[in-house]
Design a protein around this motif. Structure first.
Motif: not given
Ligand code: MG
Ligand code: C2E
Ligand code: MG
Ligand code: MG
Length: 290
Positions: A59, A115, A147, A177, A198, A238
Motif C-alpha cells: 500500500e 489510496n 483503494e 478500503d 479491506k 488491516e
Molecule cells: Mg488504504
C-alpha cells in the motif's frame, strides 16, 4: 534543510493549530510550496499472504517531508487538501510516484495499491489521469490497485458503479478500503466492480492498545470474510499487530494481512532491498514474464 527534516519524526501540526484562520492560511501557503518543491514522498506497507508468508502487494502511503516540521502523516493534511481542492494535484503526484516505483517491482509480481480521496473519485478526469500515469510510467495495469473507502462509494451509487466500470476497463484492480465502518447496503456491493475488500482495523486490532491475543471483533471479521467470499473478492485485513491476529485471520480465511506485525510502511528503496532479499533467500518464486 532536508537533512534536519529527513530524520525528524516528531509530528507537528496539532488539530487545534489548524482551526485558526491565520494558521490555515500558513498551511495553505506551505502546502502549495510543498507541491512546487516536491516535498511529498510515498512510503509502502507490505500486504502479506497469510498462507504463503510472502509480500504480494504494497500500500502506497503519502508522507510530507516538511522543511521545518519534519515528517507529517496524512491524517494531518489530507482533510485540508480535500477541503481546499489541492488533493487533486497531490493525488496526481502520488499516483505518478507510486506507478514509477511499482515498475521496479513488477518483476516480483507485486501489486501496488494507491489510496484515492473521495474528491478524486468524483473528478471526471480521474480515468484519464490513471491512464496517463500508467502510460508515462510503463506500468502493466494489472499491478496497479486503487483503494476507495467504503464511505466514498456509498454516496452516489449510480455514479460509483459507472466510475468503477470505467476504471476497470483500464485493466487495474479496485479495492474497497476501511470496510465495515460505513454501514454499506450489502446489496450494492454486488454491483460494484471491485476485486478486493479491506477489513477495517477497528475489527482487527481495535483502537489504540487493543487486544493482541485475539481479534478485536472476530465475529464481524468472520461475517465480512463470508460475504466477501460469496462475491469472490480477495480479503485484506488491516491493523495486524500480533501473531495471534495473523493466525486467527488465516483460520477465518482472510487472504492478506497488513499491519505492524509484518512491517511498518518503508521507503521505496527499503522495499527494493526487502524484495531482493526475499527473492535471493528463495521465498519468492522466480518472476514470471512481465
Ligand atoms: Mg488504504
Ligand atoms: P488507510 O488507507 O486505511 O491506511 C492504513 C493506515 O493504517 C496507514 O496510516 C498505516 O500506516 C496504518 N497502519 C497500518 N497497519 C497498522 C497497524 O498494525 N497498527 C496501526 N496502529 N496502524 C497501522 P497512515 O499512513 O497514517 O494513513 C492514514 C490514512 O490516510 C489512510 O488510511 C488513508 O485514508 C489516508 N492516506 C494515506 N495515504 C494517502 C494517499 O496517498 N492519498 C489519500 N487520498 N489518502 C491517503
Ligand atoms: Mg484502510
Ligand atoms: Mg483508514
Amino acid at each position: 534543510r532536508a537533512k534536519a527534516a529527513g530524520k525528524a519524526q516528531a509530528i507537528v501540526f496539532s488539530e487545534e493549530m489548524l482551526e485558526g484562520a491565520p494558521e490555515r492560511l500558513a498551511l495553505e501557503t506551505d502546502f502549495r510550496h510543498a507541491l512546487e518543491r516536491d516535498e511529498f514522498t510515498v512510503v509502502y506497507q507490505p500486504k502479506v499472504g497469510l498462507k504463503s508468508g510472502v509480500t504480494e502487494s504494497l500500500e502506497a502511503l503519502v508522507r510530507w517531508i516538511h522543511p521545518t516540521r519534519g515528517f507529517v502523516g496524512p491524517d494531518l493534511f489530507i482533510p485540508f487538501a480535500e477541503e481546499s481542492g489541492l488533493v487533486m494535484e497531490l493525488g496526481r503526484v502520488i499516483l505518478e510516484k507510486a506507478c514509477m516505483d511499482a515498475v521496479r517491482w513488477q518483476q516480483h509480481n507485486v501489486v501496488v495499491a494507491v489510496n484515492l480521496s473521495p474528491i478524486q473519485f468524483r473528478n471526471p478526469n480521474l480515468v484519464d489521469e490513471v491512464r496517463n500515469a500508467l502510460e508515462m510510467s510503463g506500468l502493466d495495469p494489472k499491478f496497479l490497485e486503487l483503494e476507495i473507502t467504503e464511505s466514498a462509494v456509498l454516496g452516489d451509487v449510480e455514479n460509483t458503479i459507472r466510475v468503477m466500470n470505467e476504471l476497470k476497463t483500464l485493466g487495474i484492480r479496485l479495492a474497497i478500503d476501511d470496510f465495515g465502518t460505513g454501514y454499506s447496503n450489502l446489496a450494492h456491493l454486488k454491483h460494484f466492480n471491485v476485486d478486493v475488500l479491506k477489513i477495517d482495523q477497528a475489527f482487527v486490532r481495535g483502537g489504540n492498545g487493543g487486544p493482541l491475543d485475539h481479534l478485536s471483533d472476530g465475529a464481524i471479521v468472520e461475517a465480512v470474510i463470508g460475504m466477501a467470499k460469496a462475491f469472490k473478492l480477495h480479503v485484506v485485513a488491516e491493523g495486524v499487530e500480533s501473531i495471534n491476529h495473523a493466525d486467527e485471520l488465516r483460520t477465518l480465511g482472510a487472504d492478506l494481512g497488513q499491519g505492524f506485525y509484518f512491517s511498518r510502511p518503508v521507503s521505496g528503496e527499503g522495499i527494493d532491498e526487502f524484495l531482493a532479499a526475499e527473492f535471493s533467500s528463495g521465498v519468492r518464486q522466480p518472476a514470471t514474464a512481465v
